[in-house]
Design a protein around this motif. Structure first.
Motif, PDB file in Angstrom:
ATOM      1  N   SER A 151       0.977  -1.173  -0.143  1.00 19.98           N
ATOM      2  CA  SER A 151      -0.037  -0.161  -0.022  1.00 19.98           C
ATOM      3  C   SER A 151       0.825   1.239   0.015  1.00 19.98           C
ATOM      4  O   SER A 151       1.905   1.316   0.703  1.00 19.98           O
ATOM      5  CB  SER A 151      -0.900  -0.145   1.327  1.00 19.98           C
ATOM      6  N   PRO A 152       0.457   2.352  -0.676  1.00 17.79           N
ATOM      7  CA  PRO A 152       1.207   3.392  -0.637  1.00 17.79           C
ATOM      8  C   PRO A 152       1.040   4.468   0.660  1.00 17.79           C
ATOM      9  O   PRO A 152       1.457   5.511   0.962  1.00 17.79           O
ATOM     10  CB  PRO A 152       0.693   4.476  -1.776  1.00 17.79           C
ATOM     11  N   CYS A 153       0.120   3.891   1.702  1.00 16.81           N
ATOM     12  CA  CYS A 153      -0.160   4.628   2.631  1.00 16.81           C
ATOM     13  C   CYS A 153       0.941   4.805   3.681  1.00 16.81           C
ATOM     14  O   CYS A 153       1.748   4.052   4.024  1.00 16.81           O
ATOM     15  CB  CYS A 153      -1.162   3.740   3.594  1.00 16.81           C
ATOM     16  N   ASN A 187      -5.194  -1.582  -7.109  1.00 11.98           N
ATOM     17  CA  ASN A 187      -4.329  -0.430  -6.788  1.00 11.98           C
ATOM     18  C   ASN A 187      -3.896  -0.483  -5.110  1.00 11.98           C
ATOM     19  O   ASN A 187      -3.209   0.671  -4.834  1.00 11.98           O
ATOM     20  CB  ASN A 187      -5.103   0.581  -6.919  1.00 11.98           C
ATOM     21  N   ASN A 188      -3.934  -1.523  -4.578  1.00 11.73           N
ATOM     22  CA  ASN A 188      -3.157  -1.336  -3.064  1.00 11.73           C
ATOM     23  C   ASN A 188      -3.881  -0.481  -2.193  1.00 11.73           C
ATOM     24  O   ASN A 188      -3.305   0.030  -1.474  1.00 11.73           O
ATOM     25  CB  ASN A 188      -1.759  -1.569  -3.293  1.00 11.73           C
ATOM     26  N   LEU A 189      -5.148  -0.009  -2.445  1.00  6.44           N
ATOM     27  CA  LEU A 189      -5.754   0.884  -1.528  1.00  6.44           C
ATOM     28  C   LEU A 189      -6.682   0.291  -0.281  1.00  6.44           C
ATOM     29  O   LEU A 189      -6.829   0.956   0.405  1.00  6.44           O
ATOM     30  CB  LEU A 189      -6.910   1.524  -2.371  1.00  6.44           C
ATOM     31  N   ILE A 190      -6.435  -1.018   0.013  1.00  3.84           N
ATOM     32  CA  ILE A 190      -6.683  -1.783   0.913  1.00  3.84           C
ATOM     33  C   ILE A 190      -5.566  -1.699   1.791  1.00  3.84           C
ATOM     34  O   ILE A 190      -4.643  -2.315   1.612  1.00  3.84           O
ATOM     35  CB  ILE A 190      -7.267  -3.119   0.858  1.00  3.84           C
ATOM     36  N   ALA A 191      -5.735  -0.734   2.752  1.00  2.00           N
ATOM     37  CA  ALA A 191      -4.471  -0.464   3.820  1.00  2.00           C
ATOM     38  C   ALA A 191      -4.275  -1.526   4.954  1.00  2.00           C
ATOM     39  O   ALA A 191      -3.129  -2.112   5.152  1.00  2.00           O
ATOM     40  CB  ALA A 191      -4.389   0.949   4.259  1.00  2.00           C
ATOM     41  N   GLY A 219      -9.507  -1.099   6.696  1.00  2.00           N
ATOM     42  CA  GLY A 219      -9.140   0.351   6.524  1.00  2.00           C
ATOM     43  C   GLY A 219      -8.546   0.566   5.019  1.00  2.00           C
ATOM     44  O   GLY A 219      -7.951  -0.341   4.105  1.00  2.00           O
ATOM     45  N   LEU A 220      -8.848   1.588   4.508  1.00  2.00           N
ATOM     46  CA  LEU A 220      -8.631   2.207   2.955  1.00  2.00           C
ATOM     47  C   LEU A 220      -7.602   3.468   3.057  1.00  2.00           C
ATOM     48  O   LEU A 220      -7.586   4.231   3.877  1.00  2.00           O
ATOM     49  CB  LEU A 220      -9.783   2.484   2.233  1.00  2.00           C
ATOM     50  N   LEU A 228      -5.651   8.075   5.260  1.00  2.00           N
ATOM     51  CA  LEU A 228      -6.096   6.778   5.729  1.00  2.00           C
ATOM     52  C   LEU A 228      -7.383   6.824   6.579  1.00  2.00           C
ATOM     53  O   LEU A 228      -7.776   7.618   7.558  1.00  2.00           O
ATOM     54  CB  LEU A 228      -4.940   6.099   6.715  1.00  2.00           C
ATOM     55  N   GLY A 229      -8.256   5.708   6.284  1.00  2.00           N
ATOM     56  CA  GLY A 229      -9.489   5.991   7.040  1.00  2.00           C
ATOM     57  C   GLY A 229      -9.543   4.349   7.530  1.00  2.00           C
ATOM     58  O   GLY A 229      -9.186   3.380   6.847  1.00  2.00           O
ATOM     59  N   MET A 230     -10.001   4.129   8.762  1.00  2.00           N
ATOM     60  CA  MET A 230     -10.197   2.603   9.214  1.00  2.00           C
ATOM     61  C   MET A 230     -11.412   2.602  10.247  1.00  2.00           C
ATOM     62  O   MET A 230     -11.598   3.651  11.116  1.00  2.00           O
ATOM     63  CB  MET A 230      -8.950   2.161   9.740  1.00  2.00           C
ATOM     64  N   MET A 231     -11.989   1.382  10.729  1.00  2.00           N
ATOM     65  CA  MET A 231     -12.856   1.405  11.605  1.00  2.00           C
ATOM     66  C   MET A 231     -12.354   1.002  12.847  1.00  2.00           C
ATOM     67  O   MET A 231     -13.062   1.778  13.829  1.00  2.00           O
ATOM     68  CB  MET A 231     -13.688   0.311  11.083  1.00  2.00           C
ATOM     69  N   PRO A 232     -11.372   0.021  12.892  1.00  2.65           N
ATOM     70  CA  PRO A 232     -10.866   0.136  14.490  1.00  2.65           C
ATOM     71  C   PRO A 232     -10.144   1.168  14.933  1.00  2.65           C
ATOM     72  O   PRO A 232      -9.881   2.360  14.231  1.00  2.65           O
ATOM     73  CB  PRO A 232      -9.843  -1.154  14.118  1.00  2.65           C
TER      74      PRO A 232
END
Length: 269
Positions: A151-153, A187-191, A219-220, A228-232
């Motif tokens: 991921s590019p994150c 695109n490896n957007l799943i972080a 997270g994406l 970065l956005g994530m639920m946890p």
């Protein structure tokens, strides 16, 4: 070295702002401020004075009309008292190199605004959403996550796995079609993804995957890697004693490593 000025937005039901601010402070931010959304409208606070924006979790707008939907409308249509569309201020913030971290309701806000996942760099166009957990209940538990090394994150660089809490009722990723899910993978957007701690494999099995998100999405990120956005809730694991088994001598890498990574990225510029 770039000074890291962090803004944590609160208001309208948000209740995790103090944890987020604390996490930023202990992770090396030079300046951390908690401001109500209305401070942006009044002009008392401007995004131009910051380079790290945190959108924390909490029961934003009581989750009425769907998690973060009302908040997304507020960001889209609000103007400052000086007449500037707030969305323009947000666009300028990002164009100037700012980073954005949305947690739980903050993640929901980012996808409703279309800042995530921004496939093909189509920002502010909604491509995915979040819906009720498959369990049809509020989930309050700890989960195991794996970070995507491709991921590019900037937030997940060097992170392999995490063990942090979730607390949400609407965390299941809903894509508009299979092509969107495929693009997230390609695109490896799943972080970040939920995993089975025994096998280390991505899972959709409950309760290891607390909401049923396809591909175990927790997270994406966007193509730039600066969102970065994530639920946890990584900010909720900010000290070893937060770990549910710390008295038994069990610990794991602190969730705040994600925030520290963002801060380190800015300082390296």
């Amino acid at each position: 070295m770039t000074q890291v000025n962090t803004l944590v937005i609160t208001g309208y039901g948000t209740n995790c702002e103090v944890e987020c601010a604390h996490a930023a402070k202990i992770s090396g931010a030079d300046r951390v401020e908690i401001k109500h959304f209305s401070d942006l409208i009044s002009g008392d606070t401007s995004l131009t004075d910051f380079n790290f924006l945190i959108l924390p979790g909490g029961f934003l707008d009581g989750d009425d009309l769907g998690a973060a939907q009302a908040a997304a409308n507020r960001w889209r249509h609000a103007k400052t008292e000086q007449g500037e569309p707030l969305l323009d201020q947000l666009k300028t913030f990002f164009t100037n190199g700012g980073i954005i971290f949305g947690i739980c309701n903050g993640f929901q806000l980012l996808v409703k605004l279309g800042l995530l996942p921004a496939i093909d760099e189509l920002y502010f166009e909604r491509q995915v959403s979040l819906s009720h957990n498959d369990s049809a209940r509020y989930e309050d538990r700890w989960v195991h996550l794996a970070a995507n090394a491709k991921s590019p994150c900037v937030f997940t660089k060097g992170v392999e796995t995490l063990y942090i809490p979730v607390r949400h009722g609407e965390g299941k990723i809903i894509a508009k079609d299979e092509a969107t899910l495929a693009a997230l993978q390609e695109n490896n957007l799943i972080a970040l993804q939920y995993i089975d701690p025994e096998s280390g494999e991505v899972t959709q099995e409950y309760p290891m995957n607390p909401n049923g998100s396809p591909l175990g999405i927790a997270g994406l990120t966007d193509p730039s890697g600066r969102i970065l956005g994530m639920m946890p809730h990584p900010e909720a694991y900010n000290h070893p004693t937060n770990h549910p088994s710390w008295t038994a001598g069990k610990t794991a890498e602190l969730g705040t490593v994600l925030i520290k990574n963002g801060i380190d990225y800015l300082k390296s510029l």
